[in-house]
Design an enzyme around this catalytic site. Structure first.
Site, PDB file in Angstrom:
ATOM      1  N   MET A   1      -9.698  13.937  -7.413  1.00 30.91           N
ATOM      2  CA  MET A   1      -9.760  14.814  -8.592  1.00 30.91           C
ATOM      3  C   MET A   1     -10.284  14.009  -9.787  1.00 30.91           C
ATOM      4  O   MET A   1     -10.056  14.377 -10.943  1.00 30.91           O
ATOM      5  CB  MET A   1      -8.383  15.400  -8.878  1.00 30.91           C
ATOM      6  CG  MET A   1      -7.886  16.267  -7.715  1.00 30.91           C
ATOM      7  SD  MET A   1      -6.774  17.591  -8.178  1.00 30.91           S
ATOM      8  CE  MET A   1      -5.430  16.667  -8.878  1.00 30.91           C
TER       9      MET A   1
ATOM     10  N   HIS B   1      -8.103   4.810  -5.816  1.00 27.47           N
ATOM     11  CA  HIS B   1      -9.215   5.595  -5.261  1.00 27.47           C
ATOM     12  C   HIS B   1     -10.304   4.664  -4.726  1.00 27.47           C
ATOM     13  O   HIS B   1     -10.891   4.919  -3.682  1.00 27.47           O
ATOM     14  CB  HIS B   1      -9.880   6.460  -6.341  1.00 27.47           C
ATOM     15  CG  HIS B   1      -8.992   7.508  -6.923  1.00 27.47           C
ATOM     16  ND1 HIS B   1      -8.510   7.443  -8.201  1.00 27.47           N
ATOM     17  CD2 HIS B   1      -8.516   8.663  -6.399  1.00 27.47           C
ATOM     18  CE1 HIS B   1      -7.778   8.509  -8.458  1.00 27.47           C
ATOM     19  NE2 HIS B   1      -7.760   9.271  -7.380  1.00 27.47           N
TER      20      HIS B   1
END
Ligand code: PAF
Length: 271
Positions: free
Chosen positions: A26, A33
């Site tokens: 997101m 990430h």
């Protein structure tokens, strides 16, 4: 690095591509990430990251509007870790998505109790991505351990030919698990948030000498003394997410708290 802004361009891109290693996000990317991207890069084929703040997984009272959006910085970070392509779907990407239900046993526990819509929203959007992209491999962080289990279960049940890979939590130097929501904390809250992993670690270290019921109560008390509003702090079977009172092989110690309106989660897998 190729930037893809529409489903139409994604289709074109996929036609000329080999196997896809897919990292759904997101945005507001952090080292957690980026570790998923580095893991994806180890596999043959192309690493594709999606950036989409999925409205289906937020309830009306939740933080969809203030969820941090940092596209320019995200692209720079992805370039640095040799990501091949980034997909930014159009804002209406979630509209018309087939609404699916996540495994009811797994999704009713832990975060599913206070966020009953959440995992259904995650599975619905991921199914949409998976159908379009048909990835060979997908990568999920263990910080959202329950999400990882639910996606794994979904892939098994739907018989999609996709391999799921779980990637260990990346922590700040003071132990706080990396999360986009950490950016919503004030400097004082940020200092307090570091205690989460310390309490988890201390608790995990005592499992041989203390019973789990006692450790649950003590851990919760310590968190409350620090002004965390505790959603859960407990031990679970790491496959079924059943709450347990006796230690088992592969126990999950997990917590969710609220600090000044910011929801934080963390966990330790006790082998
Ligand atoms: O973990 C996340 O960031 C989201 O839940 C995901 C998997 C990208 C689906 O929107």
């Amino acid at each position: 690095m190729q930037i893809i802004n529409s489903v139409k361009d994604l289709d074109k891109f996929l036609k000329q591509s080999n196997e896809i290693n897919f990292v759904p996000t997101m945005g507001n990317l952090h080292a957690g990430h980026l570790s998923l991207v580095s893991e994806a890069n180890k596999y043959n084929g192309i690493t594709l990251v999606s950036i989409f703040v999925n409205p289906l997984q937020f309830a009306p009272n939740e933080d969809l509007d203030i969820y941090p959006r940092t596209e320019k910085k995200d692209l720079m970070e992805l370039e640095k870790v040799n990501c091949d392509a980034v997909f930014f779907p159009e804002p209406d990407f979630a509209e018309g998505t087939k609404k699916l239900y996540a495994n009811s046993e797994l999704s009713k526990k832990l975060c599913g109790i206070s966020r009953p819509h959440f995992f259904h929203g995650v599975i619905s959007i991921l199914n949409h991505f998976f159908q379009l992209i048909q990835p060979k491999n997908v990568f999920f962080g263990f910080k959202d351990y329950q999400q990882y289990l639910i996606v794994k279960d979904f892939l098994e049940k739907s018989k999609m030919d996709i391999n799921i890979h779980g990637v260990p939590i990346i922590r700040e130097p003071d132990g706080l698990a990396m999360s986009s929501r950490n950016n919503l904390l004030t400097p004082d809250q940020r200092l307090v948030a570091a205690k989460l992993s310390i309490i988890l670690k201390d608790t995990a270290q005592q499992i041989k000498t203390r019973n789990l019921k006692y450790l649950k109560v003590e851990g919760k008390k310590k968190l409350e003394e620090l002004n965390f509003e505790v959603d859960y702090f407990s031990f679970f079977n790491s496959n079924t997410l059943e709450e347990i009172d006796e230690i088992e092989t592969n126990t999950l110690l997990a917590l969710a708290v609220n600090l000044g309106g910011v929801r934080l989660i963390d966990n330790f897998l006790i082998k």
